[in-house]
Design an enzyme around this catalytic site. Structure first.
Site, short mmCIF file in Angstrom:
data_model
loop_
_atom_site.label_atom_id
_atom_site.label_comp_id
_atom_site.label_asym_id
_atom_site.label_seq_id
_atom_site.Cartn_x
_atom_site.Cartn_y
_atom_site.Cartn_z
N CYS A 162 0.82 -1.22 0.00
CA CYS A 162 0.00 0.00 0.00
C CYS A 162 0.85 1.27 0.00
O CYS A 162 0.34 2.36 -0.27
CB CYS A 162 -0.95 0.01 1.18
SG CYS A 162 -2.23 -1.24 1.01
N HIS A 205 -3.32 7.46 2.05
CA HIS A 205 -3.75 6.15 1.54
C HIS A 205 -5.09 5.81 2.17
O HIS A 205 -5.32 6.07 3.35
CB HIS A 205 -2.69 5.09 1.89
CG HIS A 205 -3.17 3.70 1.67
ND1 HIS A 205 -3.67 3.28 0.46
CD2 HIS A 205 -3.25 2.62 2.50
CE1 HIS A 205 -4.03 2.01 0.55
NE2 HIS A 205 -3.78 1.59 1.78
N ASN A 226 -10.24 0.03 -0.50
CA ASN A 226 -8.78 0.11 -0.45
C ASN A 226 -8.22 -0.43 -1.78
O ASN A 226 -8.31 -1.62 -2.05
CB ASN A 226 -8.27 -0.71 0.74
CG ASN A 226 -6.75 -0.69 0.87
OD1 ASN A 226 -6.04 -0.23 -0.02
ND2 ASN A 226 -6.26 -1.22 1.97
O1 UT7 Z 1 -3.91 -1.02 3.47
C1 UT7 Z 1 -2.88 -1.72 4.05
C2 UT7 Z 1 -2.89 -1.88 5.50
N1 UT7 Z 1 -4.14 -2.39 6.02
C3 UT7 Z 1 -4.81 -1.69 6.92
O2 UT7 Z 1 -4.44 -0.57 7.22
C4 UT7 Z 1 -6.00 -2.35 7.60
C5 UT7 Z 1 -5.92 -2.14 9.09
N2 UT7 Z 1 -7.01 -2.78 9.83
C6 UT7 Z 1 -8.29 -2.34 9.76
O3 UT7 Z 1 -8.60 -1.44 9.01
C7 UT7 Z 1 -9.30 -2.96 10.68
O4 UT7 Z 1 -8.63 -3.76 11.66
C8 UT7 Z 1 -10.36 -3.85 9.96
C9 UT7 Z 1 -11.31 -2.95 9.17
C10 UT7 Z 1 -9.69 -4.86 9.07
C11 UT7 Z 1 -11.21 -4.58 11.02
O5 UT7 Z 1 -11.82 -3.64 11.91
P1 UT7 Z 1 -11.67 -3.81 13.49
O6 UT7 Z 1 -12.48 -2.74 14.09
O7 UT7 Z 1 -10.20 -3.84 13.82
O8 UT7 Z 1 -12.35 -5.19 13.75
P2 UT7 Z 1 -11.76 -6.48 14.46
O9 UT7 Z 1 -10.88 -7.22 13.52
O10 UT7 Z 1 -11.22 -6.09 15.80
O11 UT7 Z 1 -13.09 -7.29 14.68
C12 UT7 Z 1 -14.12 -6.84 15.57
C13 UT7 Z 1 -15.31 -7.78 15.45
C14 UT7 Z 1 -14.90 -9.25 15.54
O12 UT7 Z 1 -15.93 -9.93 16.23
P3 UT7 Z 1 -15.71 -10.37 17.76
O13 UT7 Z 1 -14.50 -11.24 17.78
O14 UT7 Z 1 -15.50 -9.07 18.50
O15 UT7 Z 1 -16.99 -11.06 18.07
C15 UT7 Z 1 -14.91 -9.68 14.09
O16 UT7 Z 1 -15.16 -11.05 13.94
O17 UT7 Z 1 -15.93 -7.59 14.18
C16 UT7 Z 1 -16.03 -8.86 13.53
N3 UT7 Z 1 -15.93 -8.67 12.09
C17 UT7 Z 1 -16.99 -8.38 11.31
N4 UT7 Z 1 -18.29 -8.21 11.56
C18 UT7 Z 1 -19.11 -7.93 10.54
C19 UT7 Z 1 -14.82 -8.71 11.32
N5 UT7 Z 1 -15.14 -8.49 10.04
C20 UT7 Z 1 -16.48 -8.28 10.01
C21 UT7 Z 1 -17.38 -7.98 8.97
N6 UT7 Z 1 -18.67 -7.82 9.27
N7 UT7 Z 1 -16.98 -7.86 7.67
#
Ligand code: UT7
Length: 335
Positions: free
Chosen positions: A118, A259, A289
């Site tokens: 990225c 980005h 993204n």
């Molecule tokens: O571009 C290159 C670099 N990449 C990035 O910069 C990405 C960095 N990371 C992020 O942007 C975020 O971590 C994500 C958008 C990928 C995820 O968001 P988050 O707020 O960090 O969510 P999380 O992974 O902590 O998950 C929170 C909850 C989990 O459920 P539990 O374990 O709390 O019950 C996930 O299973 O949200 C759940 N979850 C979803 N729920 C509905 C994860 N994906 C989804 C989804 N829909 N698509």
């Protein structure tokens, strides 16, 4: 800091190209267990674009490049260097730069692909600037083009909601030093990020096999929460560093073009600089993204929306797999 240079480099043209097909959050709700409200709140994404199967990165890359060339008022024959940051090249080799040069008829150019995930566009921009400032090149095309849909695991709700296809391109040209152009850049890489964001198979450690295909190992593997922590720190930190070491503050910046990985990561960097929403480019809502395409396409959107004028001070920044990250400060020198 500032190295001794012979010439000054600035962006004089910018272009973008996206496929027509829109994939909405509502459609994703039918593919994996997710919902529109979660995606919008946690990422800022409402929809993204997808290419037709079989469309390589060179297709939209060449279209974006053509628009950048036209914007700069030159022809493909005037281009002497092409850098294509991408994690989704048409083929492992030859480089997508070769395919795009051929498509454009840029027969006076040489070039290569650059793998910075990225941060690929930010890294390539620095290379382009170096070529121009040293006098080795006069006009360099930097084309971020991605077909992320080909390396997306469509069964993984953690990652399949994030990515989109598309391309953005800039022309970096030798300019009159009084116009200033690219002022400063800071780029970083740290392999601490390898476990959290990578594609396991298809490289030299794990060649393609039936097992790797069946196991979905040719797709993005991401531990989002870990990446998020590093991204917030890395992107906000490097952006503030490049601004402050040039004696500026957020108040001196006319447009912040980060980005587009997650609206919350962007807001953290924005807050660190103290920038109002009106000075921050957001395109993640419509394109998701798009990895190396996100910054150059956001620049084109800014031009189309009349948000950039010559002489504006802008700062670009990125964070990606590796980890890789960086920021670039410049005066806007395109029409
Ligand atoms: O571009 C290159 C670099 N990449 C990035 O910069 C990405 C960095 N990371 C992020 O942007 C975020 O971590 C994500 C958008 C990928 C995820 O968001 P988050 O707020 O960090 O969510 P999380 O992974 O902590 O998950 C929170 C909850 C989990 O459920 P539990 O374990 O709390 O019950 C996930 O299973 O949200 C759940 N979850 C979803 N729920 C509905 C994860 N994906 C989804 C989804 N829909 N698509």
């Amino acid at each position: 800091m500032a190295a001794r240079t012979l010439y000054t480099a600035g962006i004089t043209g910018v272009g973008m190209s996206f496929p027509e097909r829109v994939l909405t959050n509502a459609e994703l709700e039918k593919m994996v267990e997710t919902d529109d409200a979660w995606i919008v709140e946690r990422t800022g994404i409402r929809e993204r674009r997808l290419v037709k199967p079989g469309t390589g990165a060179s297709v939209h890359g060449a279209l974006a490049a053509r628009q950048a060339i036209e914007h700069a008022g030159i022809t493909a024959l005037d281009v002497d260097h092409i850098i294509v940051p991408t994690v989704t090249p048409d083929m492992v080799f030859p480089a997508t730069a070769c395919l795009i040069a051929h498509e454009l008829g840029a027969t006076n150019a040489w070039g290569y692909d650059l793998e910075g995930a990225c941060s690929g566009f930010i890294f390539a921009l620095q290379n382009a600037r170096a070529q121009v400032e040293a006098g080795h090149a006069r006009r360099v095309l930097v084309i971020g083009s991605e077909v992320m849909s080909t390396i997306t695991n469509w069964e993984d709700r953690n990652s399949c909601i994030l990515f989109g296809d598309g391309a953005g391109a800039v022309l970096v040209e030798r300019i009159d030093p009084e116009r200033v152009g690219i002022i400063d850049a800071i780029n970083r890489v740290d392999g601490v990020g390898i476990p959290y964001l990578h594609q396991k198979a298809g490289g030299s450690t794990m060649r393609a096999s039936h097992a790797t295909v069946d196991g979905n190992l040719h797709t993005v593997y991401q531990e989002g929460r870990e990446v998020y922590k590093y991204a917030v720190k890395g992107m906000a930190g490097v952006t503030a560093e490049v601004v402050e070491r040039n004696g500026l503050t957020g108040a001196d910046i006319d447009l912040f073009v980060p980005h587009q990985a997650n609206i919350r990561i962007i807001q953290a960097a924005q807050q660190r600089l103290g920038m109002p929403d009106s000075k921050v480019m957001i395109t993640i809502d419509r394109f998701g993204n798009t990895t190396s395409a996100s910054i150059p396409s956001a620049l084109r959107v800014a031009v189309d929306e009349g948000r950039l004028k010559e002489g504006d001070t802008i700062v670009l920044c990125a964070f990606g797999a590796g980890f890789t990250w960086g920021a670039c400060l410049m005066r806007w020198t395109a029409r």
